[in-house]
Enzyme design. Sequence first.
Site, PDB file in Angstrom:
ATOM      1  CG  ASN A 146      20.837  -9.423  24.390  1.00 21.58           C
ATOM      2  OD1 ASN A 146      22.260  -9.647  24.941  1.00 21.58           O
ATOM      3  ND2 ASN A 146      20.653  -9.891  23.225  1.00 21.58           N
ATOM      4  CG  ASP A 186      13.816  -1.933  14.326  1.00 22.84           C
ATOM      5  OD1 ASP A 186      14.746  -1.389  15.228  1.00 22.84           O
ATOM      6  OD2 ASP A 186      13.804  -1.308  13.316  1.00 22.84           O
ATOM      7  CB  THR A 235      28.801 -13.114  20.125  1.00 24.35           C
ATOM      8  OG1 THR A 235      29.426 -11.944  19.997  1.00 24.35           O
ATOM      9  CG2 THR A 235      28.507 -13.973  21.548  1.00 24.35           C
ATOM     10  CG  LEU A 289      26.067 -12.637  24.873  1.00 23.53           C
ATOM     11  CD1 LEU A 289      26.380 -11.285  25.118  1.00 23.53           C
ATOM     12  CD2 LEU A 289      26.378 -13.328  25.788  1.00 23.53           C
ATOM     13  CE1 TYR A 326      29.109  -2.797  22.762  1.00 19.09           C
ATOM     14  CE2 TYR A 326      30.891  -2.863  23.759  1.00 19.09           C
ATOM     15  CZ  TYR A 326      29.563  -3.343  23.426  1.00 19.09           C
ATOM     16  OH  TYR A 326      29.190  -4.342  24.318  1.00 19.09           O
ATOM     17  CE  LYS A 362      26.446  -2.530  25.446  1.00 16.51           C
ATOM     18  NZ  LYS A 362      25.171  -3.132  25.667  1.00 16.51           N
TER      19      LYS A 362
END
Length: 254
Positions: free
Chosen positions: A103, A76, A213, A36, A180, A184
Amino acid sequence: MTTATPPPSPPEPTTRATDHSPGARVALVTGANKGLGRETVRRLLAAGLDVYLASRDAERGRVAAGELGARALQLDITDDASVTAAAEQVRREVGHLDVLVNNAAVVGALDRTTEQVDAEDLRVVHETNVLGLVRVTHAFLPLLQTSPAGVVVNVSSGMGSLGRTSDPTAMESRWPSLAYASSKAAVNMLTVQYAKAFPTLRINAVDPGLTATDATGGMGKDITEGVQAAVAMALIGADGPTATFTDSDGPVPW
């Protein structure tokens, strides 16, 4: 703060930028040597922006930037020194930043059930997805504030939507992802808090949706569709929305 739907996506680009015009708006995309991030860089270059392709792996970033015609930037986001050095490089080379696309992210261990996930699993994911976003945003805020129309785009996920993950009819409610999803959800709250604190900037979260992806094992929509919301929000002006969460179809419930 507004709740406007993002502007229509720009047309698919057919050319790439190969020079760095001193009058062009400057963008930086993290985690951009593939997936992405790389496609976002390509689209922003085609829209006429001067783009830094930021990558943790310096060589992979250099190769990707060379292929696209972007500026390579080693970054990083889990390392304070790396982030500080990257911000100094951008300040030295161009003196300002108009668009920051946060991103870079990691998914974490997908083969572990919620019962198996422990604090270390969350630490690894949150170190990149949450603390990394804060490191980068904090470091580049002075450069963004010199722009007449500074924009921050935080790439979130429908997995971070409390509305969708609690809706039994939504796909996101059927995917267990303690580390995860919680990271988010934190990104969404960071978006709102930064937007309130910096009203002269346009700061929004976007959901790419399930996109093909490496992180999804190739499942989902084409990557050119997955970046539509991020690109649209990256190209808004000073009168654009802020503190919103959208995908390519419009608002996403927090």
